[in-house]
Design a protein around this motif. Structure first.
Motif: not given
Length: 507
Positions: A89-103
Motif C-alpha cells: 500500500g501507501e507505506s510501500a510507495e513511501s518507503a520505495r520513494a525514500a530509498a530511491a532518493a538515497g535515504v
C-alpha cells in the motif's frame, strides 16, 4: 475546537476526505510526513536523525519524513521492521520513494541498539494507532532501546505502546518529548496514563476539513479561543449584583478551611457578590480569612456540623443568589446529610454539588436526577465510584464513559483528576491542562467555587464546568511555575487564577 478520535474514527475521517475531496491516502501520508519533518527541523536543526519505521501507515509517515529531511540536506537513517520490498500500500510507495532518493536504511534484525545513541533525535514511527498491548518481540525491544538511549524522541501520531483509544500503556511504551498527531488528537493521547507518554502535543493540519471531524460523535478538546469566548467579561456599567451572586454552603468544625477556599475560588472568578454560609460555630474563623465576603452562621450541633434545621434557613437565603455551591468540608454528620438532601431536592437555583454533598447522596442520587435547575457535580474518582456503585479502578479505566453516567439535561459532571472530563447529556470535554501540583488537599474546594461563580454569571453547566476546570488547571500550572509543584498548596491556587484569566484575554 478539536475532537479526540478513536483510531476507527480517524480512519473514517480520512476515508471521507478521500471520497469527498478527491485527496488520496498517499497525499495525506505525504502531508503527515512533511509535518513531522517540519517539527524535526524546527526543534533539532543540527545533528543526525534516526527514524524507526514500522510496517504500517505510521511507518509510512516516518519514511516520508526521512525522505523530506534527506532532501533538505540532513543526515538521516531509517531502521525498519519490514524491508521496503515487503511493505504494501501507501507505506510501500513511501518507503520505495525514500530509498530511491538515497535515504540509508537498515532492517531491524541487522541493526545494533547502539545505533540509537549516535542520533541527535529519534523519530518513533513504529506502530502509532496500530499498537496492540502488550508489546512483543522486536517492537518491545526497540522501544526499550529508545528509552535506554536517552536520545530525544518525536513520536508520530501516537507514541508506540500507547493504546490510541483507551490511553492504556505498555510497560515498554515510548516516552516522547513531542508527539505530532494529525487533524485531531487521538483519544489515547489526551487521556491518562497515555497522555503522560506524549510530551508536547502538536496537532498538524494535513488538509482534512474540520467539518468532517466535527461531525463525529467524539469528546471535544477545546482551544484557547474556545475558552476565551466563554469568559464573562463585565460591561463598563455593570453593578456588582449583575455580575452574579454566589452562596457557598460549606464547612464544619473539622474542616473550616474547605469553606474558605471555596469562597475564595468564587471571589477570584468574576462573581460580584459571594456569601459564605457555615455552621455558626466556625463563623469567626471564616471571618478572619475573608474580608470582602459576608459570613452567615447556620444552626449547628455539638459536633460543630450543620443541624438538620439549617436547610430551611439556607432555602430562604438562597432566594437572593444566582447560584449555590454545596458541600466542601460539611462532613457526613446526620444533620449535614439531611441538609444536603433537602437542598438538592428543593433548591431551584443553579447548584454545584461537591465533596461531602456528593457523599451524602450515595444512596439517594435519584434526588440529583429529579433536579430541573442547572446542576454541576464535581466528583473525584472515589466519589463518583461510590455514587455509581463501582470500583475506583473501573471508573479510572474509562473516565470518559464514567463521567457521562450521571450527566443529564441541564446537568454536567466534572470528573476531576489527571485529564479532567466534563460531560453533559450531549457533549464531553477533555481538559488537557493541569499539573500534579493540584494533587493536594483543598484544591477541589477552590474549583467548586470557580464553577459556582461561572454558573452565577450565566454559563450553562457544561460551559461552567469546562471553563472552570481549565482556569483551575492553568492556575495550578502558574502556581507550580512560581512555587514548584512540590510546594503549591490549595491556598495558593486562587491567587493564580488572575494569570489564567489574563492569558485568555489575549485571544
Amino acid at each position: 475546537m478539536l475532537r479526540a478520535l478513536t483510531a476507527e474514527q480517524s480512519r473514517a475521517a480520512e476515508q471521507q476526505a478521500v471520497a469527498t475531496y478527491g485527496v488520496s491516502l498517499l497525499e495525506l501520508m505525504e502531508r503527515a510526513g512533511e509535518a513531522v519533518a517540519d517539527e524535526v527541523e524546527a526543534r533539532f536543526p543540527v545533528g543526525s536523525i534516526l527514524v524507526m519505521a514500522g510496517p504500517g501507515n505510521n511507518g509510512g509517515d516516518g519514511w516520508v519524513a526521512a525522505r523530506v529531511l534527506h532532501e533538505s540536506g540532513r543526515e538521516v537513517s531509517v531502521i525498519t521492521l519490514r524491508r521496503p520490498e515487503d511493505l504494501s500500500g501507501e507505506s510501500a510507495e513511501s518507503a520505495r520513494a525514500a530509498a530511491a532518493a538515497g535515504v540509508r536504511w537498515l532492517a531491524s534484525e541487522g541493526a545494533e541498539m547502539e545505533t540509537l545513541r549516535s542520533a541527535s533525535v529519534v523519530v518513533d514511527a513504529l506502530l502509532g494507532t496500530g499498537s496492540r498491548l502488550p508489546l512483543e518481540g522486536a517492537v518491545a525491544q526497540w522501544c526499550r532501546g529508545i528509552a535506554d538511549s536517552g536520545v530525544p524522541v518525536i513520536s508520530v501520531d501516537v507514541p508506540t505502546g500507547v493504546d490510541s483509544d483507551s490511553g492504556a500503556v505498555d510497560d515498554s511504551a515510548v516516552i516522547a518529548d513531542l508527539t505530532v498527531t494529525f487533524t485531531s488528537p487521538k483519544l489515547g493521547v489526551v487521556t491518562y496514563p497515555g497522555a503522560a507518554r506524549v510530551g508536547e502535543l502538536i496537532v498538524a493540519d494535513i488538509g482534512i476539513d474540520p467539518a468532517i471531524t466535527n461531525g463525529l460523535s467524539a469528546p471535544e478538546v477545546w482551544t484557547d479561543d474556545d475558552y476565551a469566548a466563554l469568559l464573562p467579561i463585565p460591561e463598563p456599567m455593570t453593578h456588582k449584583n449583575e455580575r452574579g451572586r454566589v452562596l457557598v454552603v460549606a464547612g464544619s468544625g473539622r474542616y473550616p478551611g474547605a469553606a474558605i477556599l471555596a469562597a475564595r475560588g468564587a471571589m477570584r472568578s468574576g462573581a460580584g457578590y459571594v456569601t459564605l454560609a457555615v455552621p455558626d460555630s466556625i463563623v469567626q474563623i471564616a471571618q478572619c480569612h475573608l474580608l470582602a465576603a459576608p459570613v452567615v452562621g447556620l444552626p449547628s450541633g455539638r459536633s460543630r456540623t450543620l443541624s438538620s434545621s439549617a436547610a430551611s434557613e439556607i432555602l430562604s437565603l438562597a432566594a437572593e443568589y444566582d447560584a449555590v455551591v454545596l458541600g466542601p468540608g460539611l462532613t457526613l454528620s446526620d444533620g449535614s446529610v439531611a441538609t444536603v438532601r433537602s437542598l438538592v431536592a428543593k433548591l431551584t437555583k443553579p447548584l454545584v454539588i461537591d465533596a461531602d454533598a456528593l457523599n451524602a447522596l450515595v444512596d439517594a442520587h435519584e434526588l440529583i436526577e429529579q433536579r430541573t435547575a442547572d446542576t454541576v457535580l464535581t466528583p473525584h474518582p472515589g466519589e463518583l465510584a461510590r455514587l455509581l456503585g463501582e470500583s475506583v479502578s473501573r471508573v479510572q479505566a474509562d473516565r470518559v464513559f464514567s463521567s457521562s453516567r450521571l450527566a443529564g439535561p441541564r446537568r454536567a459532571v466534572v470528573l476531576k483528576g489527571a485529564g479532567t472530563v466534563v460531560s453533559d447529556v450531549d457533549r464531553q470535554v477533555i481538559i488537557t491542562a493541569g499539573t500534579p501540583a493540584l494533587a493536594t488537599a483543598g484544591t477541589g474546594d477552590v474549583l467548586s467555587g470557580v464553577i459556582g461563580a461561572l454558573l452565577a454569571q450565566g454559563l450553562a453547566p457544561l460551559e461552567a464546568g469546562a471553563l472552570g476546570a481549565y482556569l483551575h488547571a492553568r492556575a495550578g500550572e502558574e502556581a507550580a511555575g512560581a512555587l514548584t509543584p512540590m510546594c503549591v498548596t490549595a491556598e495558593d491556587v486562587p491567587d493564580y487564577l488572575p494569570a489564567a484569566v489574563r492569558e485568555l484575554l489575549t485571544f
